[in-house]
Design an enzyme around this catalytic site. Structure first.
Site, PDB file in Angstrom:
ATOM      1  N   GLY A  25       0.967  -0.874  -0.049  1.00 19.02           N
ATOM      2  CA  GLY A  25      -0.213  -0.196   0.468  1.00 19.02           C
ATOM      3  C   GLY A  25       1.536   1.630  -0.098  1.00 19.02           C
ATOM      4  N   ARG A  86       1.044  -5.084  -5.484  1.00 22.41           N
ATOM      5  CA  ARG A  86       1.044  -6.377  -4.204  1.00 22.41           C
ATOM      6  C   ARG A  86       1.196  -7.733  -5.215  1.00 22.41           C
ATOM      7  NH1 ARG A  86      -0.466  -4.048   0.910  1.00 22.41           N
ATOM      8  NH2 ARG A  86      -1.987  -3.217   0.523  1.00 22.41           N
ATOM      9  N   ASP A 117       5.782  -4.925   5.891  1.00 19.59           N
ATOM     10  CA  ASP A 117       6.427  -6.506   6.480  1.00 19.59           C
ATOM     11  C   ASP A 117       6.117  -7.184   5.139  1.00 19.59           C
ATOM     12  OD1 ASP A 117       3.578  -6.920   6.813  1.00 19.59           O
ATOM     13  OD2 ASP A 117       3.933  -7.542   8.711  1.00 19.59           O
ATOM     14  N   THR A 140       4.480   2.544   5.490  1.00 17.89           N
ATOM     15  CA  THR A 140       2.861   2.117   5.733  1.00 17.89           C
ATOM     16  C   THR A 140       2.136   2.491   6.458  1.00 17.89           C
ATOM     17  OG1 THR A 140       1.702   0.468   6.668  1.00 17.89           O
ATOM     18  CG2 THR A 140       3.835   0.375   7.319  1.00 17.89           C
ATOM     19  N   ASP A 142      -0.158   2.241   8.673  1.00 16.42           N
ATOM     20  CA  ASP A 142      -0.677   1.405  10.102  1.00 16.42           C
ATOM     21  C   ASP A 142       0.403   1.936  10.879  1.00 16.42           C
ATOM     22  OD1 ASP A 142      -2.694   1.010   8.022  1.00 16.42           O
ATOM     23  OD2 ASP A 142      -1.609  -1.301   8.384  1.00 16.42           O
ATOM     24  N   ASP A 144       2.413  -0.352  11.792  1.00 20.22           N
ATOM     25  CA  ASP A 144       2.819  -1.763  13.120  1.00 20.22           C
ATOM     26  C   ASP A 144       3.825  -2.431  12.254  1.00 20.22           C
ATOM     27  OD1 ASP A 144       2.248  -1.932   9.811  1.00 20.22           O
ATOM     28  OD2 ASP A 144       0.371  -3.729   9.889  1.00 20.22           O
ATOM     29  N   ARG A 186      -5.349  -2.811   9.616  1.00 21.90           N
ATOM     30  CA  ARG A 186      -6.410  -4.152   9.103  1.00 21.90           C
ATOM     31  C   ARG A 186      -5.517  -4.398  10.601  1.00 21.90           C
ATOM     32  NH1 ARG A 186      -4.674  -6.544   3.663  1.00 21.90           N
ATOM     33  NH2 ARG A 186      -2.872  -5.086   4.034  1.00 21.90           N
TER      34      ARG A 186
END
Ligand code: F6P
Length: 335
Positions: A25, A86, A117, A140, A142, A144, A186
């Protein structure tokens, strides 16, 4: 999180050309990272090949030399000038072999991968199977990834989501409605928590926690009794049922007029805020120096004001927890 590995990667001696790609993303600030890679390399007398469309483009050989002028006027632009994807083909040994061959054919001595990741997994396989040195840069929204306090794009995504929450609060309060707002994430609630605290939300749902819906119904009922003219509930997309599930349950459990708003991909766009541009600039610079120092198989990250290296596999094997203090703070401030 570890110190840089002391041993030099054997394939990095006399490196003259590196490649860079963006994968997964997109995130605001990726362009600032590409720019930093290209300009640091130029400063050090190295050439850079830009790979278009991430690993999909790499296995098809979509590489082109890019210089300092090619990245002019990009630091402020959202998205990624290299395009991203992706890639299913990269999950096959044949796809990776073809990508490795294109890198060798173009005299590329090391690859810098800007992504999350999943992208780092692909990079690690390239190194293990074909001996190509790789460095990851965390990109990213996120946030995360273990091994860095923040990821590129996160700060901007939080600002974008917060701007939307402020606007929804205006209309929600005017109609005395409950607004349930879904933000991206997510598997992680970092964006949701920041937005909940900064947006003054009554409740927040994150994938890291299993909160009973009954508690929230009670909180919303109580907030009406306390005289609140509207309530905001933030839900991270990774929560089972998402915002729609939470919204339906609140409407059914309270009888109060409830609206659901899913912010979606708008959170990935827009000009990066200064914190993302600065983080991206430092990490892009650090990635080039990591390769020049003979380091491979790590992600460059920032911890406090220090640049650190984390083995790629730790970025997905270890978990970066959400800030539990923020969680407690959000609860207290919604009395
Ligand atoms: O990049 C991370 C992310 O934005 C997640 O928060 C979200 O779940 C996912 O990407 C969406 O992916 P796509 O753009 O493929 O729909």
């Amino acid at each position: 999180m570890t110190e840089p590995t002391p041993t030099r990667h054997p394939n990095l001696a006399g490196i003259q050309r590196v490649a860079v790609l963006t994968s997964g993303g997109d995130a605001p600030g990726m362009n600032a990272a590409i720019r930093a890679v290209v300009r640091t390399a130029a400063f050090e007398g190295l050439e850079v090949m830009g790979v278009r469309r991430g690993f999909s483009g790499l296995h098809r050989g979509e590489l082109k030399l890019i210089g300092p002028r090619d990245v002019a006027n990009t630091i402020q632009r959202g998205g990624t000038i290299l395009l991203t994807a992706r890639s299913a083909t990269w999950r096959t040994p044949e796809g990776r072999a073809s990508g490795a061959q294109h890198l060798r054919d173009n005299g590329v001595g090391g690859l810098i991968v800007i992504g999350g990741d999943g992208s780092f997994h692909g990079a690690q396989l390239l190194e293990q199977e074909h001996g190509i040195p790789v460095i990851g840069i965390p990109g990213t929204i996120d946030n995360d990834l273990y091994g860095t306090d923040h990821t590129i794009g996160y700060f901007t995504a939080v600002e974008t989501a917060l701007d939307a929450v402020d606007k929804l609060r205006d209309t929600g309060a005017s109609h005395e409605r409950i607004f349930v707002i879904e933000v991206m994430g997510r598997h992680a609630g970092h964006i949701a928590l920041d937005v909940a605290v900064a947006g003054g939300a009554e409740e927040v749902f994150i994938p890291e926690d299993d909160k009973p819906i009954g508690d929230v119904i009670q909180i919303v009922k109580d907030s009406v009794k306390k005289g609140k003219t509207g309530s905001i509930v933030i839900v991270a997309e990774g929560v089972p049922g998402g915002a729609q599930g939470v919204g339906d349950a609140i409407q059914a459990g309270t009888g109060l007029e409830t609206r659901v708003s899913i912010l979606g991909h708008i959170q990935r766009g827009g000009a990066p805020v200064s914190s993302d541009r600065i983080l991206a600039s430092r990490l892009g610079e650090a990635a080039v120096y990591a390769l020049m120092d003979g380091v491979s198989g790590v992600m460059v990250g920032r911890h406090g004001s220090n640049i650190i290296h984390t083995p790629l596999h730790e970025t997905w094997e270890k978990r970066k927890d959400v800030n539990r203090d923020l969680y407690r703070c959000a609860k207290k401030l919604s009395v």
